[in-house]
Design an enzyme around this catalytic site. Sequence first.
Site, PDB file in Angstrom:
ATOM      1  CB  SER A  98      -2.047  -3.826   7.043  1.00  0.00           C
ATOM      2  OG  SER A  98      -1.547  -3.150   8.168  1.00  0.00           O
ATOM      3  CB  ALA A  99      -0.465  -6.093   2.507  1.00  0.00           C
TER       4      ALA A  99
ATOM      5  CG  ASP B 175      -2.519   1.079   7.554  1.00  0.00           C
ATOM      6  OD1 ASP B 175      -3.250   2.053   7.842  1.00  0.00           O
ATOM      7  OD2 ASP B 175      -1.288   1.168   7.377  1.00  0.00           O
TER       8      ASP B 175
ATOM      9  N   GLY C 128       5.897   1.548   6.413  1.00  0.00           N
ATOM     10  CA  GLY C 128       4.918   2.517   5.906  1.00  0.00           C
ATOM     11  C   GLY C 128       4.204   2.090   4.644  1.00  0.00           C
TER      12      GLY C 128
ATOM     13  CB  ALA D  89       8.545  -1.417  10.989  1.00  0.00           C
TER      14      ALA D  89
ATOM     15  N   GLY E 269       2.903  -3.705   5.022  1.00  0.00           N
ATOM     16  CA  GLY E 269       3.264  -5.118   4.862  1.00  0.00           C
ATOM     17  C   GLY E 269       2.409  -6.085   5.668  1.00  0.00           C
TER      18      GLY E 269
ATOM     19  N   PRO F 110       9.585  -4.940   2.907  1.00  0.00           N
ATOM     20  CG  PRO F 110      10.385  -2.774   2.565  1.00  0.00           C
ATOM     21  CD  PRO F 110       9.809  -3.951   1.848  1.00  0.00           C
TER      22      PRO F 110
ATOM     23  CE  LYS G  47       0.010   1.993   3.636  1.00  0.00           C
ATOM     24  NZ  LYS G  47       0.085   2.713   4.917  1.00  0.00           N
TER      25      LYS G  47
HETATM   26  O1  C5P Z   1      -3.896  -0.068  14.108  1.00  0.00           O
HETATM   27  P1  C5P Z   1      -2.434  -0.344  14.141  1.00  0.00           P
HETATM   28  O2  C5P Z   1      -2.081  -1.435  15.124  1.00  0.00           O
HETATM   29  O3  C5P Z   1      -1.842  -0.604  12.807  1.00  0.00           O
HETATM   30  O4  C5P Z   1      -1.752   0.992  14.666  1.00  0.00           O
HETATM   31  C1  C5P Z   1      -0.469   1.003  15.235  1.00  0.00           C
HETATM   32  C2  C5P Z   1      -0.305   2.277  16.030  1.00  0.00           C
HETATM   33  O5  C5P Z   1      -0.167   3.387  15.142  1.00  0.00           O
HETATM   34  C3  C5P Z   1      -1.452   2.641  16.940  1.00  0.00           C
HETATM   35  O6  C5P Z   1      -1.323   2.024  18.191  1.00  0.00           O
HETATM   36  C4  C5P Z   1      -1.317   4.135  17.043  1.00  0.00           C
HETATM   37  O7  C5P Z   1      -0.287   4.481  17.958  1.00  0.00           O
HETATM   38  C5  C5P Z   1      -0.824   4.539  15.667  1.00  0.00           C
HETATM   39  N1  C5P Z   1      -1.913   4.933  14.757  1.00  0.00           N
HETATM   40  C6  C5P Z   1      -2.558   6.148  14.975  1.00  0.00           C
HETATM   41  N2  C5P Z   1      -3.553   6.517  14.131  1.00  0.00           N
HETATM   42  C7  C5P Z   1      -3.916   5.758  13.097  1.00  0.00           C
HETATM   43  C8  C5P Z   1      -3.248   4.533  12.846  1.00  0.00           C
HETATM   44  C9  C5P Z   1      -2.263   4.147  13.724  1.00  0.00           C
HETATM   45  O8  C5P Z   1      -2.242   6.871  15.918  1.00  0.00           O
HETATM   46  N3  C5P Z   1      -4.896   6.168  12.283  1.00  0.00           N
END
Ligand code: C5P
Length: 291
Positions: A110-111, A143, A105, A103, A108, A101, A15
Amino acid sequence: MVTKSSWQISRAPAKVNLSLKVVGRRADGYHLLDSIVVFSNFGDHLALKPTLSAPTLSIRGPFASNLESSPENNLAFLADRAFVEAFGGTRCDIRLWKRLPTAAGIGGGSADAAAVLRLKAKLAGIPLNDTDLNMVALSLGADVPMCLRGRSARVGGIGETLIEAPIMPALPSVLVNPAVMLPTPSVFKLRSGPFSTSTTLPEAWNDLCEVSEAVNDLGNDLMQAAIHIEPVIKEVLSNLKAMAGLNVASMSGSGATCFGLFDDLKSARQAAHVLKRRWPGWWVAETVLNP
Ligand code: C5P
């Protein structure tokens, strides 16, 4: 439910956030976004096979060693479990070929989770826009719903509100990650300053020029924080910007992966070749976004 007893293949495209505005923060700390996401024709590969024994996960590929070995920490494994808990059916053995890779952005993990949900939903006859399926996706990560949809979207909320992005052409691109892992929470935590406001977007960006202008104008609100943690991102961007045929370069998500949009596939390929030679430690992939 996965009913076939042979391995079924599912792809997990990277993504890319062409733009990312942070427009607010919820009481629980999650940030509200306004982002345009597109998907790549490059990504992880997964294979699933139903099992009546304890399900297993095996990970291979160039980035396998970045992942913890415990399946309990792997989003693909957790997605399989969450799907069965919500909809029934059989657990699966999973083979993951980790080409993206981590962590980084570009979604990975999530996909991978979305690829598991997508395959199981397809075999169970559940449409991708099913509300319960999207709730399962969101429970796995902000994501995951956008990755489940798997095509360009304008993303709102914390990632769960998905509407049509401006119609746009396929985008020859190069993705570059300077071999640093950047945990999403640290980047969001460091972001400071006022929140952005959402803007009205047109129905279409008709050509690469219009897309590039929009990428430039909209920007990525997490870029400063990401650069603060990993200054090498600046170097990635300046390297991309020096390549022949480049229209615009920016950072995806919370970084550190950056992308460049190129005139055509040939110039993207050439730029990738130059960057790979110059920076052998970096991950560089030529791809088409929004293929
Ligand atoms: O939802 P996910 O586990 O992928 O998010 C990881 C961390 O990224 C969350 O705990 C939060 O700190 C941050 N995050 C956020 N706002 C978002 C997505 C993620 O603050 N929209």
